[in-house]
Scaffold this active site. Structure first.
Site, PDB file in Angstrom:
ATOM      1  N   SER A 160      21.174-127.017   3.953  1.00 46.01           N
ATOM      2  CA  SER A 160      21.697-127.457   5.238  1.00 46.01           C
ATOM      3  C   SER A 160      21.593-128.971   5.352  1.00 46.01           C
ATOM      4  O   SER A 160      21.074-129.648   4.475  1.00 46.01           O
ATOM      5  CB  SER A 160      20.963-126.816   6.419  1.00 46.01           C
ATOM      6  OG  SER A 160      19.639-127.272   6.448  1.00 46.01           O
ATOM      7  N   TYR A 173      25.792-126.461   6.587  1.00 51.20           N
ATOM      8  CA  TYR A 173      25.700-126.217   8.028  1.00 51.20           C
ATOM      9  C   TYR A 173      24.634-127.123   8.620  1.00 51.20           C
ATOM     10  O   TYR A 173      23.784-127.658   7.917  1.00 51.20           O
ATOM     11  CB  TYR A 173      25.409-124.741   8.322  1.00 51.20           C
ATOM     12  CG  TYR A 173      24.115-124.246   7.722  1.00 51.20           C
ATOM     13  CD1 TYR A 173      22.927-124.293   8.450  1.00 51.20           C
ATOM     14  CD2 TYR A 173      24.079-123.739   6.428  1.00 51.20           C
ATOM     15  CE1 TYR A 173      21.742-123.846   7.898  1.00 51.20           C
ATOM     16  CE2 TYR A 173      22.901-123.292   5.873  1.00 51.20           C
ATOM     17  CZ  TYR A 173      21.741-123.342   6.610  1.00 51.20           C
ATOM     18  OH  TYR A 173      20.558-122.917   6.064  1.00 51.20           O
ATOM     19  N   GLY A 186      17.880-128.330   0.391  1.00 54.21           N
ATOM     20  CA  GLY A 186      18.318-127.394  -0.637  1.00 54.21           C
ATOM     21  C   GLY A 186      19.226-128.076  -1.643  1.00 54.21           C
ATOM     22  O   GLY A 186      18.974-129.202  -2.077  1.00 54.21           O
TER      23      GLY A 186
END
Length: 124
Positions: free
Chosen positions: A27, A60, A75
């Site tokens: 994200s 996102y 990530g």
């Protein structure tokens, strides 16, 4: 009745990455104040552009602490940029075609000193 089209809903220019963590599931962390100004939401899809290395990716949004100007790559996104990189992002929305004429996205630039400057968009 017209078709639905995808328009640029909101955009943030020239934000500096303040943290990157590969251990998170993925994200883009954004200061909650910036999210509120752009009228974007947690888990909303975003296109990120790394101005320093040219990488573009979708992920996102997740809210960071209000007013701290945190911009975090998490990530897999952390492999596409590093702390200090300049990024921008665009959030798109689906709108009825009739909305397109006169539509103006919300656009801000995040200055080096942490100020948020609204950029007025011209009508096409």
């Amino acid at each position: 009745m017209g078709n639905n089209i995808i328009l640029c809903k909101a955009k943030l220019n020239r934000a500096k990455v303040t943290q990157a963590s590969e251990s998170y599931h993925g994200s883009l962390t954004i200061d909650k104040e910036i999210m509120d100004l752009l009228k974007v939401y947690p888990y909303e899809k975003v296109l990120v552009v790394n101005i320093d290395n040219g990488n573009r990716f979708e992920t996102y949004l997740i809210p960071g602490e209000y007013g701290k100007r945190e911009i975090g790559l998490n990530g897999g996104a952390a492999k596409l940029g590093k702390v200090g990189d300049t990024i921008g992002f665009v959030v798109f929305g689906i709108y009825p075609e009739e909305i397109a004429i006169g539509f103006k996205p919300i656009v801000y630039t995040l200055e080096e000193n942490g100020d948020l400057v609204e950029i007025k968009q011209k009508e096409y």
